[in-house]
Design a protein around this motif. Structure first.
Motif, PDB file in Angstrom:
ATOM      1  N   LYS A  86       0.827  -1.208   0.000  1.00 20.26           N
ATOM      2  CA  LYS A  86       0.000   0.000   0.000  1.00 20.26           C
ATOM      3  C   LYS A  86       0.860   1.256   0.000  1.00 20.26           C
TER       4      LYS A  86
ATOM      5  N   ALA B  57       2.225   1.771  -3.430  1.00 25.06           N
ATOM      6  CA  ALA B  57       1.197   2.205  -4.373  1.00 25.06           C
ATOM      7  C   ALA B  57       1.010   3.718  -4.353  1.00 25.06           C
TER       8      ALA B  57
ATOM      9  N   PRO C 286       2.147   2.382  -9.500  1.00 27.03           N
ATOM     10  CA  PRO C 286       1.520   1.063  -9.518  1.00 27.03           C
ATOM     11  C   PRO C 286       2.416  -0.023  -8.929  1.00 27.03           C
ATOM     12  N   VAL C 287       1.779  -1.014  -8.314  1.00 26.49           N
ATOM     13  CA  VAL C 287       2.479  -2.167  -7.765  1.00 26.49           C
ATOM     14  C   VAL C 287       2.031  -3.392  -8.561  1.00 26.49           C
TER      15      VAL C 287
ATOM     16  N   LEU D  19      -1.853  -3.157  -8.203  1.00 22.33           N
ATOM     17  CA  LEU D  19      -2.431  -2.417  -7.086  1.00 22.33           C
ATOM     18  C   LEU D  19      -2.215  -0.934  -7.337  1.00 22.33           C
ATOM     19  N   LEU D  20      -3.313  -0.152  -7.251  1.00 22.10           N
ATOM     20  CA  LEU D  20      -3.270   1.305  -7.436  1.00 22.10           C
ATOM     21  C   LEU D  20      -3.967   1.976  -6.270  1.00 22.10           C
ATOM     22  N   THR D  21      -3.647   3.243  -6.036  1.00 26.38           N
ATOM     23  CA  THR D  21      -4.454   4.011  -5.094  1.00 26.38           C
ATOM     24  C   THR D  21      -5.811   4.247  -5.750  1.00 26.38           C
TER      25      THR D  21
END
Length: 85
Positions: free
Chosen positions: A19, A22, A26-27, A39-41
């Motif tokens: 987190k 992110a 991007p993760v 994974l994005l905010t």
């Protein structure tokens, strides 16, 4: 913007790290060495969908947050003035 890559095992063991990463970009989460998820905010996700901050929401912010506002260009509504008469 920084892209971080984590194995699914690393992601499961330390979601807090994912987190935090992110917030910087991007993760990419891999499964057996292949990218499987990103994974994005939520803010980046909305931007990706084209759902940026509305003007009303932006003006209502009390924290002075920074935002991008790019209204759509409207053609044909304004006619040049005729100053020749």
């Amino acid at each position: 913007m920084t892209t971080t890559t984590l194995s699914s095992r690393d992601f499961n063991q330390d979601t807090g790290r994912a987190k935090q990463a992110a917030r910087k970009g991007p993760v990419v989460i891999t499964d057996r060495g292949r990218p499987s998820h990103v994974l994005l905010t939520y803010r980046d996700y909305e931007r990706l969908l084209g759902r940026g901050v509305s003007l009303l929401d932006a003006l209502a912010q009390r924290d002075g947050g920074d935002f991008d506002f790019d209204p759509p260009r409207v053609e044909g509504l304004v006619k040049p003035a005729d100053l020749g008469a």
